[in-house]
Enzyme design. Structure first.
Site, PDB file in Angstrom:
ATOM      1  N   SER A   1      -3.330  -3.605  -0.589  1.00  0.00           N
ATOM      2  CA  SER A   1      -2.237  -4.333   0.047  1.00  0.00           C
ATOM      3  C   SER A   1      -2.728  -5.715   0.481  1.00  0.00           C
ATOM      4  O   SER A   1      -3.709  -5.823   1.222  1.00  0.00           O
ATOM      5  CB  SER A   1      -1.780  -3.520   1.260  1.00  0.00           C
ATOM      6  OG  SER A   1      -0.738  -4.179   1.908  1.00  0.00           O
TER       7      SER A   1
ATOM      8  N   CYS B   1       0.781   1.032  12.379  1.00  0.00           N
ATOM      9  CA  CYS B   1       1.915   1.269  11.484  1.00  0.00           C
ATOM     10  C   CYS B   1       3.012   2.038  12.195  1.00  0.00           C
ATOM     11  O   CYS B   1       4.143   2.057  11.766  1.00  0.00           O
ATOM     12  CB  CYS B   1       1.460   2.025  10.250  1.00  0.00           C
ATOM     13  SG  CYS B   1       0.289   1.050   9.331  1.00  0.00           S
TER      14      CYS B   1
ATOM     15  N   GLN C   1      -7.668  -0.359   3.292  1.00  0.00           N
ATOM     16  CA  GLN C   1      -8.494  -1.050   4.295  1.00  0.00           C
ATOM     17  C   GLN C   1      -9.794  -1.606   3.717  1.00  0.00           C
ATOM     18  O   GLN C   1     -10.519  -2.326   4.419  1.00  0.00           O
ATOM     19  CB  GLN C   1      -8.819  -0.112   5.467  1.00  0.00           C
ATOM     20  CG  GLN C   1      -7.614   0.259   6.326  1.00  0.00           C
ATOM     21  CD  GLN C   1      -7.096  -0.915   7.175  1.00  0.00           C
ATOM     22  OE1 GLN C   1      -7.791  -1.910   7.422  1.00  0.00           O
ATOM     23  NE2 GLN C   1      -5.855  -0.796   7.631  1.00  0.00           N
TER      24      GLN C   1
ATOM     25  N   ASN D   1      -8.147   3.824   8.762  1.00  0.00           N
ATOM     26  CA  ASN D   1      -7.629   2.628   9.428  1.00  0.00           C
ATOM     27  C   ASN D   1      -7.688   2.705  10.943  1.00  0.00           C
ATOM     28  O   ASN D   1      -7.565   1.698  11.619  1.00  0.00           O
ATOM     29  CB  ASN D   1      -6.180   2.358   8.982  1.00  0.00           C
ATOM     30  CG  ASN D   1      -5.305   3.579   9.099  1.00  0.00           C
ATOM     31  OD1 ASN D   1      -5.591   4.620   8.511  1.00  0.00           O
ATOM     32  ND2 ASN D   1      -4.242   3.479   9.852  1.00  0.00           N
TER      33      ASN D   1
ATOM     34  N   GLY E   1       0.812  -1.216   0.000  1.00  0.00           N
ATOM     35  CA  GLY E   1       0.000   0.000   0.000  1.00  0.00           C
ATOM     36  C   GLY E   1       0.844   1.265   0.000  1.00  0.00           C
ATOM     37  O   GLY E   1       0.528   2.234  -0.700  1.00  0.00           O
ATOM     38  N   THR E   2       1.925   1.260   0.763  1.00  0.00           N
ATOM     39  CA  THR E   2       2.744   2.472   0.877  1.00  0.00           C
ATOM     40  C   THR E   2       3.329   2.853  -0.478  1.00  0.00           C
ATOM     41  O   THR E   2       3.273   4.017  -0.889  1.00  0.00           O
ATOM     42  CB  THR E   2       3.886   2.233   1.896  1.00  0.00           C
ATOM     43  OG1 THR E   2       3.288   1.884   3.149  1.00  0.00           O
ATOM     44  CG2 THR E   2       4.755   3.457   2.066  1.00  0.00           C
TER      45      THR E   2
ATOM     46  N   THR F   1      12.216  -7.101 -11.161  1.00  0.00           N
ATOM     47  CA  THR F   1      11.590  -8.419 -11.280  1.00  0.00           C
ATOM     48  C   THR F   1      10.429  -8.524 -10.296  1.00  0.00           C
ATOM     49  O   THR F   1      10.571  -8.183  -9.123  1.00  0.00           O
ATOM     50  CB  THR F   1      12.640  -9.524 -11.010  1.00  0.00           C
ATOM     51  OG1 THR F   1      13.709  -9.326 -11.942  1.00  0.00           O
ATOM     52  CG2 THR F   1      12.057 -10.911 -11.167  1.00  0.00           C
TER      53      THR F   1
ATOM     54  N   HIS G   1      -1.698  -8.044   2.522  1.00  0.00           N
ATOM     55  CA  HIS G   1      -1.691  -8.548   3.908  1.00  0.00           C
ATOM     56  C   HIS G   1      -2.869  -8.038   4.743  1.00  0.00           C
ATOM     57  O   HIS G   1      -3.059  -8.459   5.879  1.00  0.00           O
ATOM     58  CB  HIS G   1      -0.335  -8.271   4.598  1.00  0.00           C
ATOM     59  CG  HIS G   1      -0.082  -6.838   4.980  1.00  0.00           C
ATOM     60  ND1 HIS G   1      -0.156  -6.399   6.271  1.00  0.00           N
ATOM     61  CD2 HIS G   1       0.263  -5.760   4.244  1.00  0.00           C
ATOM     62  CE1 HIS G   1       0.145  -5.102   6.321  1.00  0.00           C
ATOM     63  NE2 HIS G   1       0.398  -4.701   5.106  1.00  0.00           N
TER      64      HIS G   1
HETATM   65  C1  LIG Z   1      -5.009   3.010   5.165  1.00  0.00           C
HETATM   66  C2  LIG Z   1      -3.638   2.435   4.946  1.00  0.00           C
HETATM   67  N1  LIG Z   1      -2.892   2.867   3.929  1.00  0.00           N
HETATM   68  C3  LIG Z   1      -1.668   2.379   3.674  1.00  0.00           C
HETATM   69  C4  LIG Z   1      -1.119   1.395   4.471  1.00  0.00           C
HETATM   70  C5  LIG Z   1       0.236   0.854   4.152  1.00  0.00           C
HETATM   71  O1  LIG Z   1       0.161  -0.406   3.545  1.00  0.00           O
HETATM   72  P1  LIG Z   1       1.429  -1.380   3.486  1.00  0.00           P
HETATM   73  O2  LIG Z   1       1.615  -1.921   4.862  1.00  0.00           O
HETATM   74  O3  LIG Z   1       1.044  -2.440   2.505  1.00  0.00           O
HETATM   75  O4  LIG Z   1       2.578  -0.576   2.996  1.00  0.00           O
HETATM   76  C6  LIG Z   1      -1.844   0.915   5.571  1.00  0.00           C
HETATM   77  C7  LIG Z   1      -1.265  -0.077   6.498  1.00  0.00           C
HETATM   78  O5  LIG Z   1      -1.556  -0.114   7.671  1.00  0.00           O
HETATM   79  C8  LIG Z   1      -3.143   1.436   5.805  1.00  0.00           C
HETATM   80  O6  LIG Z   1      -3.910   1.006   6.819  1.00  0.00           O
END
Ligand SMILES: Cc1ncc(COP(=O)(O)O)c(C=O)c1O
Length: 381
Positions: free
Chosen positions: A198, A328, A178, A150, A70-71, A236, A200
């Site tokens: 994302s 996070c 989310q 989140n 996600g980041t 890759t 996970h």
């Molecule tokens: C709303 C939101 N955006 C972005 C992220 C970041 O995702 P990633 O952990 O896959 O980098 C998170 C992770 O907690 C999230 O909750």
């Protein structure tokens, strides 16, 4: 006893998708960019994963670009859209994830854009009139607003926001980390230009995700290198991660109705039991409203007490994993920027519980009992 109620931070792996990944970890090791048989086999698996995701989200495979999560997706879309479209104004909110906020801050520090932060009220609702006003005053803006928060679980109507953006020719990015895998997205209907996911967060592997980039709102590449991902992201591909991601999303969609019902029941049970056992308890944002909020998140606001700081720690001692704010930044003692924005003066304690298909009613009862003891509350009579 070990109870995991921090599923907004990450979710446990689903063994079903692991079986799908295994052959590509142990046997089919080729590089998808190679044109020989080993490479072609992997390339076919990669493209069929992309196709599967596109079918589920009702978009075209070319609009799905795999990332490390996600980041990266948030960073890539915002930074590259600003560059591609010479954007000078970003409209966002102070309650976005740091993957968005810190990207916007950096672009502002580099004097590339002027950020505007929408007002949020004590329930965490953004000011949509202000958004309209800013869009009117600033041509060629980028709007970045998350679909679900989140920490407090508030949901935004990204369909409506996307229409506003379209009316004002603004680029619209939404952090949907989310919600992907928990809600169905129809990207033919919602006119978002870029969004992030994302694996996970929906029982898939860590370190893999994707961005959706609408085909008529293309952006320049973010990672330069080989011609992978249609020249959009060199390097890759994380092949087994991608295969696992697609399978996890397929399972999430297949079982979504049943899991949504189960998780909503858990959340409703927790709300009712907390109300029954902890006088003065309340809930941050919209999180107590089962329909208006992300059903996987409940952010509990505990009555003011000197012991509040110790409650999360004591829950950990009881084998219960939850979060004091956004996970996070867990490990850091910094408070939550989301709660600081919506309830700046509150001295109440806050615990975010977040649920998955694996949680049970018994776990909820155990946690509420422990919380009751820790809050040193005795029931009248
Ligand atoms: C709303 C939101 N955006 C972005 C992220 C970041 O995702 P990633 O952990 O896959 O980098 C998170 C992770 O907690 C999230 O909750």
């Amino acid at each position: 006893m070990s109870i995991y109620l921090d599923n907004a931070a990450t979710t446990p792996l689903d063994p079903e998708f692991f079986e799908a990944m295994k052959p590509f970890m142990l046997e089919d090791f080729g590089n998808p960019s190679s044109t020989h048989t080993h490479g072609r086999k992997i390339k076919a698996a990669l493209e069929s994963s992309r196709k599967k995701i596109a079918e589920l989200l009702n978009c075209t495979p070319g609009e799905i670009i795999f990332t490390s999560g996600g980041t990266e997706a948030d960073n890539a879309i915002i930074t590259s859209a600003v560059k591609t479209y010479s954007i000078k104004t970003i409209i966002t909110s102070p309650i976005e994830h740091h993957a968005v906020l810190h990207t916007v801050e950096q672009l502002s520090k580099d004097h590339v854009v002027q950020p505007h932060y929408l007002n949020v009220d004590s329930k965490g609702h953004i000011d949509v009139d202000q958004l309209q006003d800013l869009l009117l005053k600033n041509q060629n803006s980028l709007v970045t607003l998350m679909q679900a928060n989140n920490e407090v679980g508030n949901l935004s109507d990204i369909g409506y926001i996307s229409e506003l953006c379209e009316r004002h020719q603004a680029y619209f990015h939404s952090d949907t980390v989310q919600t992907v895998g928990h809600y169905r997205h129809d990207l033919k209907k919602i006119k978002v230009h870029g969004m992030a996911a994302s694996a996970h967060k929906f029982h898939g592997p860590k370190g893999v995700g994707f961005m959706f980039i609408r085909k008529d709102k293309k952006i320049t590449p973010f990672l330069h290198g080989g011609s992978q991902e249609r020249n959009m992201r060199g390097g890759t591909e994380n092949v087994y991660g991608i295969i696992g991601l697609a399978k996890a999303l397929e399972i999430a969609y297949r079982d979504m109705d049943e899991h949504t019902r189960h998780i909503k029941e858990l959340k409703a049970r927790m709300i009712a039991k907390l109300r029954e056992n902890i006088p003065g308890v309340s809930f941050h944002g919209d999180s107590e409203d089962l329909e208006k909020s992300l059903y996987t998140v409940l952010n509990v606001s505990l009555p003011e007490s000197e012991d509040n700081d110790m409650i999360l720690f004591n829950l950990v001692l009881q084998g219960i994993s939850a979060s004091g704010g956004s996970a996070c930044s867990s490990g850091a003692t910094l408070g939550s920027h989301v709660l600081a924005s919506i309830n700046p003066d509150s001295k109440r304690g806050s615990i975010r519980f977040s649920f998955s298909k694996y949680n049970t009613p018994e776990e909820i009862d155990f946690v509420v009992d422990k919380l009751k003891e820790l809050c040193k509350v005795s029931l009248p009579g």
